[in-house]
Scaffold this motif. Structure first.
Motif, PDB file in Angstrom:
ATOM      1  N   GLY A  61       3.276   1.649  10.376  1.00 47.63           N
ATOM      2  CA  GLY A  61       4.441   1.866   9.531  1.00 47.63           C
ATOM      3  C   GLY A  61       4.571   0.774   8.492  1.00 47.63           C
ATOM      4  O   GLY A  61       3.660  -0.041   8.310  1.00 47.63           O
ATOM      5  N   PRO A  62       5.684   0.749   7.768  1.00 49.76           N
ATOM      6  CA  PRO A  62       5.895  -0.250   6.715  1.00 49.76           C
ATOM      7  C   PRO A  62       5.750  -1.677   7.237  1.00 49.76           C
ATOM      8  O   PRO A  62       6.087  -1.968   8.383  1.00 49.76           O
ATOM      9  N   LYS A  63       5.212  -2.545   6.379  1.00 44.70           N
ATOM     10  CA  LYS A  63       5.002  -3.941   6.736  1.00 44.70           C
ATOM     11  C   LYS A  63       5.640  -4.845   5.679  1.00 44.70           C
ATOM     12  O   LYS A  63       5.629  -4.529   4.488  1.00 44.70           O
ATOM     13  N   GLU A  64       6.164  -5.957   6.151  1.00 50.57           N
ATOM     14  CA  GLU A  64       6.786  -6.917   5.249  1.00 50.57           C
ATOM     15  C   GLU A  64       5.780  -7.401   4.215  1.00 50.57           C
ATOM     16  O   GLU A  64       4.629  -7.692   4.531  1.00 50.57           O
ATOM     17  N   GLY A  65       6.208  -7.460   2.970  1.00 48.47           N
ATOM     18  CA  GLY A  65       5.345  -7.933   1.895  1.00 48.47           C
ATOM     19  C   GLY A  65       4.702  -6.821   1.098  1.00 48.47           C
ATOM     20  O   GLY A  65       4.020  -7.087   0.101  1.00 48.47           O
ATOM     21  N   TYR A  66       4.914  -5.561   1.539  1.00 44.72           N
ATOM     22  CA  TYR A  66       4.322  -4.414   0.863  1.00 44.72           C
ATOM     23  C   TYR A  66       5.387  -3.324   0.671  1.00 44.72           C
ATOM     24  O   TYR A  66       6.359  -3.253   1.427  1.00 44.72           O
ATOM     25  N   SER A  67       5.162  -2.453  -0.310  1.00 42.80           N
ATOM     26  CA  SER A  67       6.022  -1.281  -0.436  1.00 42.80           C
ATOM     27  C   SER A  67       5.826  -0.413   0.807  1.00 42.80           C
ATOM     28  O   SER A  67       4.812  -0.539   1.502  1.00 42.80           O
ATOM     29  N   PRO A  68       6.782   0.485   1.118  1.00 42.02           N
ATOM     30  CA  PRO A  68       6.724   1.220   2.392  1.00 42.02           C
ATOM     31  C   PRO A  68       5.422   1.973   2.660  1.00 42.02           C
ATOM     32  O   PRO A  68       4.837   1.849   3.746  1.00 42.02           O
ATOM     33  N   GLN A  69       4.972   2.756   1.694  1.00 41.47           N
ATOM     34  CA  GLN A  69       3.748   3.532   1.915  1.00 41.47           C
ATOM     35  C   GLN A  69       2.513   2.648   1.965  1.00 41.47           C
ATOM     36  O   GLN A  69       1.605   2.869   2.767  1.00 41.47           O
ATOM     37  N   ILE A  70       2.446   1.643   1.118  1.00 40.16           N
ATOM     38  CA  ILE A  70       1.305   0.729   1.146  1.00 40.16           C
ATOM     39  C   ILE A  70       1.282  -0.040   2.463  1.00 40.16           C
ATOM     40  O   ILE A  70       0.224  -0.241   3.070  1.00 40.16           O
ATOM     41  N   GLY A  71       2.446  -0.466   2.932  1.00 41.76           N
ATOM     42  CA  GLY A  71       2.509  -1.156   4.212  1.00 41.76           C
ATOM     43  C   GLY A  71       2.014  -0.292   5.353  1.00 41.76           C
ATOM     44  O   GLY A  71       1.326  -0.773   6.265  1.00 41.76           O
ATOM     45  N   THR A  72       2.346   0.981   5.306  1.00 40.78           N
ATOM     46  CA  THR A  72       1.867   1.911   6.331  1.00 40.78           C
ATOM     47  C   THR A  72       0.359   2.039   6.276  1.00 40.78           C
ATOM     48  O   THR A  72      -0.326   2.036   7.309  1.00 40.78           O
ATOM     49  N   LEU A  73      -0.182   2.135   5.063  1.00 40.92           N
ATOM     50  CA  LEU A  73      -1.630   2.190   4.897  1.00 40.92           C
ATOM     51  C   LEU A  73      -2.281   0.917   5.427  1.00 40.92           C
ATOM     52  O   LEU A  73      -3.306   0.978   6.130  1.00 40.92           O
ATOM     53  N   VAL A  74      -1.700  -0.236   5.122  1.00 44.19           N
ATOM     54  CA  VAL A  74      -2.231  -1.514   5.613  1.00 44.19           C
ATOM     55  C   VAL A  74      -2.264  -1.533   7.142  1.00 44.19           C
ATOM     56  O   VAL A  74      -3.230  -1.993   7.753  1.00 44.19           O
ATOM     57  N   SER A  75      -1.206  -1.017   7.767  1.00 42.18           N
ATOM     58  CA  SER A  75      -1.166  -1.015   9.233  1.00 42.18           C
ATOM     59  C   SER A  75      -2.275  -0.139   9.813  1.00 42.18           C
ATOM     60  O   SER A  75      -2.880  -0.477  10.838  1.00 42.18           O
ATOM     61  N   MET A  76      -2.590   0.984   9.163  1.00 45.08           N
ATOM     62  CA  MET A  76      -3.668   1.851   9.632  1.00 45.08           C
ATOM     63  C   MET A  76      -5.031   1.190   9.432  1.00 45.08           C
ATOM     64  O   MET A  76      -5.903   1.245  10.315  1.00 45.08           O
ATOM     65  N   MET A  77      -5.220   0.570   8.287  1.00 41.97           N
ATOM     66  CA  MET A  77      -6.492  -0.091   8.003  1.00 41.97           C
ATOM     67  C   MET A  77      -6.727  -1.268   8.946  1.00 41.97           C
ATOM     68  O   MET A  77      -7.857  -1.507   9.392  1.00 41.97           O
ATOM     69  N   THR A  78      -5.658  -1.989   9.267  1.00 44.46           N
ATOM     70  CA  THR A  78      -5.779  -3.130  10.173  1.00 44.46           C
ATOM     71  C   THR A  78      -6.124  -2.670  11.586  1.00 44.46           C
ATOM     72  O   THR A  78      -6.972  -3.260  12.263  1.00 44.46           O
ATOM     73  N   TRP A  79      -5.481  -1.607  12.040  1.00 45.78           N
ATOM     74  CA  TRP A  79      -5.776  -1.077  13.370  1.00 45.78           C
ATOM     75  C   TRP A  79      -7.217  -0.591  13.448  1.00 45.78           C
ATOM     76  O   TRP A  79      -7.932  -0.872  14.411  1.00 45.78           O
ATOM     77  N   MET A  80      -7.657   0.125  12.409  1.00 40.57           N
ATOM     78  CA  MET A  80      -9.031   0.633  12.410  1.00 40.57           C
ATOM     79  C   MET A  80     -10.043  -0.499  12.371  1.00 40.57           C
ATOM     80  O   MET A  80     -11.098  -0.430  13.022  1.00 40.57           O
TER      81      MET A  80
END
Length: 217
Positions: free
Chosen positions: A50-69
C-alpha cells in the motif's frame, strides 16, 4: 535526517534480503506465520502492500510491491558461491548471475525510458556499454558475465533500485498514470511499465529455483 535513515534502511534491506532465513518454497505456498519485529518496523513493513511515506499513494503502493518481489527473488540465491551463480544447465542456458544482471539492466533501461522520456533503445552510450549484454543474455552473457561474487550482483541491483526510488519520490500519481500511446504494446501507462519491471522479476524467480535444483550437490 528521517529521509536519510529511510534510504539507509532500504539499502540495507535490498543487500540483506538474500540472507533471510525463510525457505523460498514455502514463502509463496504458506503464510509466514507470526511476523517478527524486524518485518513490521516503520521502515521495513515488508508485508504491508500500500501507500508508503515519501511517495504519492499509487507510487508508494508500487514501491511496496517491487520491494516485496525483490525480497522473494533474492531468497533463492542467498549464500550462492561463484560456481553456483555461473552454473549452466546446458549450453544454451543462462546463469543465475547473468539473470541477476539482466534484472538490473531491465530496471535501468525502464528508468531511462520513463524518467528521461527516451524512446526504447535510445540509450546513452555508457548505459548501452554497461547493460546491453546483460539485457540480451544469450551467448555474450555466458562468455562475459561470470566469475563474480554474489555481492557484485546485489550491489548492481541496489545501485539501480536506489535511483528508481529517488526518481519515484520526485513524481506523482498523475505521472504514473500517464499513457504512452506509441508504446509497442499499444497504449500503456507508466504504472503498467513499472509493474512489468516487478512481474519480470517474478518470471526469473522461477528460473532461479529451477536452476538451483539442478546444481550438482
Amino acid at each position: 535526517m528521517k529521509k536519510k535513515e529511510q534510504n539507509s534502511s532500504r539499502r540495507s534491506f535490498i543487500k540483506n534480503a538474500s540472507l533471510l532465513t525463510m525457505g523460498t518454497s514455502s514463502l509463496l505456498a504458506f503464510p509466514l506465520g507470526k511476523p517478527t519485529t524486524t518485518i513490521y518496523t516503520q521502515d521495513t513493513d515488508i508485508n504491508i502492500i500500500g501507500p508508503k511515506e515519501g511517495y504519492s499513494p499509487q507510487i508508494g503502493t508500487l514501491v511496496s510491491m517491487m520491494t516485496w518481489m525483490r525480497m522473494v527473488i533474492l531468497a533463492p540465491v542467498r549464500n550462492m558461491s561463484v560456481s553456483d551463480l555461473d552454473y549452466l544447465v546446458d549450453e544454451n542456458a543462462n546463469s543465475i548471475g547473468a539473470m541477476l544482471m539482466h534484472l538490473a539492466s531491465t530496471e535501468r533501461f525502464y528508468q531511462i525510458h520513463t524518467f528521461n522520456n527516451k524512446n526504447w533503445g535510445d540509450w546513452p552510450k555508457e548505459d548501452k556499454k554497461r547493460w546491453s549484454i546483460a539485457s540480451g543474455l544469450g551467448d555474450k552473457a555466458r562468455k562475459q558475465i561470470n566469475g563474480n561474487e554474489l555481492s557484485y550482483y546485489l550491489d548492481a541491483l541496489d545501485e539501480v533500485r536506489q535511483n528508481t526510488l529517488k526518481e519515484f519520490a520526485n513524481r506523482d500519481d498523475k505521472w504514473l498514470l500517464k499513457v504512452d500511446e506509441n508504446f509497442p504494446w499499444g497504449p500503456t501507462n507508466n504504472y503498467c511499465k513499472w509493474f512489468h519491471v516487478c512481474e519480470h522479476e517474478s518470471n526469473h524467480n522461477g528460473q532461479f529455483k529451477f536452476i538451483k535444483s539442478r546444481i550438482p550437490s
